[in-house]
Design a protein around this motif. Structure first.
Motif, PDB file in Angstrom:
ATOM      1  N   CYS A 186       0.848  -1.187   0.000  1.00  0.00           N
ATOM      2  CA  CYS A 186       0.000   0.000   0.000  1.00  0.00           C
ATOM      3  C   CYS A 186       0.878   1.229   0.000  1.00  0.00           C
ATOM      4  O   CYS A 186       1.955   1.236   0.593  1.00  0.00           O
TER       5      CYS A 186
ATOM      6  N   GLN B  49       0.752   5.691   0.049  1.00  0.00           N
ATOM      7  CA  GLN B  49       0.000   6.936   0.178  1.00  0.00           C
ATOM      8  C   GLN B  49       0.955   8.108  -0.024  1.00  0.00           C
ATOM      9  O   GLN B  49       2.135   8.024   0.304  1.00  0.00           O
TER      10      GLN B  49
ATOM     11  N   THR C  33      -1.320   4.186   6.046  1.00  0.00           N
ATOM     12  CA  THR C  33      -0.935   3.198   5.036  1.00  0.00           C
ATOM     13  C   THR C  33      -0.898   1.795   5.649  1.00  0.00           C
ATOM     14  O   THR C  33      -1.331   0.816   5.029  1.00  0.00           O
TER      15      THR C  33
END
Lengths: 339, 339
Positions: free
Chosen positions: B116, B118, B126
């Motif tokens: 993930c 961000q 995240t």
């Protein structure tokens, strides 16, 4: 005379044409042996001669080089109005007209050195000017002249016509294509030499080169000029060929170089003279090839005005190198057109 | 949780935050030993699991990495959606959501790698995202987990949490002041490591550095994140101090570097990715320090979009290097604001 009227057409490559005549007064020791009072008399003699003359249609300012500040002396050299050597001579003076296209040095290596300069490819016109100044001075003084050898000069290399004719050429493509060294050899065969913009031993800043006659003996002034003229024309042709060759085979490479140069010049916050000259040379080439919309006249002016002394003069006297580099960057940004 | 709400405020220096979780299916050999039909089953298993899930509120696209073109594979790496290693594995696949902030690799070094990402300094957020994906997958599969060692992974360095948390930092001033090598040593003491933007062994293009946890064992996920978070905050502080130090002691030097970078970026006709990153880094710094009026978001986008694969993707597929350099220069000129 046929070719003369076309002279002026080569301003994309020819920056200027210059003639220098070396003269010495009959019966007077060369400057290196000349007592101070006689050297002073010589300066007065020349000045009086120029002052009473009307044929040249211009007035002269006398500058006694030993009496002016360091920066002013530097400016004279950067403007090619005096030689770098003049400053060190006692009683050295220079007489400069308003347009700054005639300068007469007194007490340099020779008693008198007449210099005339014109923009573009105008060797013949420039010679006529120098000749006219020579005529004016001959009304007042007797120049040392030997029937067989011609004008006598302090250095034997100038004996004969005492003339050095030169053209300043902008040769970025021949430089990019590493053609300058080959050219030096070829020029020597024609009795010509190539130098940087401030004379012997100086670097070719901004891809600007002075080409001038090596010999002063054995040919008339007109023959020497014709020879330089013809060879310069060949070089101009070659430079143009190389420009179009690069343009046709490697346009992106050339455009990239030119626009990067413009990008740095129009954005730098500090820049020295050497880098400025290098980049201005590329922008000048770009302008000639219509790859970038910049005025050639402005670029030519910048190439002169960013020199350390002249720049300091414009912005008020002695500057530190750091300040000068900052002011140079500002000056360039002010005058370059934004794209 | 006190410090979390301030996370988002460091976008001048923190480009992005990332969490990667390595997971393997219980009772199944690691990918390197996994027969092809089982590897295919694994891909289907993960895809079905993601397809029927509604808790993540996003749909996933499956990309079988071995079946796409070279450039598409390059784009995935440049966007950090896959690792450079994924391409070489048989049956490797990646599942990517619409925002491209979640990607799940199957059959990389481990069976599953959840990633993930961000923008800005959002490590905790995240991590929550990655955790949510982990929860979704755990509904469908049993991950190999050892009570004492934690999650089991193909490479022992990932055993434990299986987590790598990282932040991508823009550190131009620490780079200019040669502070990066000292930092590497200090970071090691905190169990952290520093790399270039494309992972281990890659160069720090554009003064961008990834800082991540070295250890995955002996601390909880939250402790690892807190540790990285605190150290990153110190580095951010140092970078800012160095920025203002250069600004206060050597403003002209800094402005000159920044504007020259801008000048080249906004004028070049051909430029490679490495030089672009170097110059964009300086303009980004200038924008942060309000020395130049350029949008940080645009610079961030450019830093991604000028990468070879992504750029080729934008302008229609496989390009030669010469064309790509030319198109990159055009792309940058189009997006940079003229000064």
């Amino acid at each position: 005379m046929g070719s003369w009227k076309y002279e002026d057409k080569e301003r994309d490559i020819v920056i200027s044409s210059r003639i220098r005549l070396a003269r010495n007064i009959k019966g007077m020791p060369f400057p290196i042996l000349l007592p101070e009072h006689k050297a002073r008399l010589l300066v007065d003699l020349i000045f009086n001669c120029l002052e009473k003359d009307e044929s040249l249609g211009t007035e002269f300012t006398k500058i006694e080089v030993g009496r002016v500040g360091n920066n002013e002396r530097r400016v004279l050299v950067e403007k090619h109005l005096t030689s770098p050597e003049l400053g060190s001579n006692k009683c050295a003076a220079v007489f400069i007209n308003k347009n700054e296209d005639i300068s007469i040095m007194a007490n340099e290596e020779d008693h008198v050195r007449i210099q005339c300069i014109q923009e573009g490819f105008q060797l013949h016109k420039t010679y006529e000017m120098a000749n006219a100044v020579d005529d004016v001075l001959e009304k007042c003084v007797d120049f040392a002249y030997h029937e067989k050898y011609g004008y006598l000069t302090a250095c034997p290399t100038n004996v004969g016509t005492g003339m050095r004719a030169s053209v300043m050429l902008h040769l970025p493509s021949l430089t990019l294509n590493n053609q300058i060294n080959t050219m030096i050899v070829t020029l020597a065969k024609f009795g010509l030499t190539i130098r940087g913009i401030y004379g012997e031993g100086t670097q070719a800043l901004g891809d600007l080169y002075q080409i001038s006659n090596q010999n002063t003996l054995g040919m008339t002034e007109r023959e020497l000029i014709e020879n330089l003229h013809d060879v310069a024309r060949e070089i101009i042709k070659k430079e143009r060929e190389h420009r179009y060759e690069i343009l046709n085979t490697n346009r992106i490479y050339l455009e990239d170089k030119i626009y990067r140069a413009f990008g740095v010049l129009s954005n730098a916050r500090s820049i020295n003279a050497e880098e400025s000259m290098k980049l201005l040379s590329l922008v000048r080439l770009g302008s000639d090839l219509e790859l970038i919309d910049q005025d050639i006249g402005t670029i030519n002016d910048l190439m002169v005005n960013i020199q350390p002394g002249i720049l300091s003069g414009i912005y008020g006297g002695d500057l530190t190198e750091i300040d000068r580099d900052r002011i140079r960057a500002e000056h360039i940004r002010k005058f370059l057109k934004s794209e």
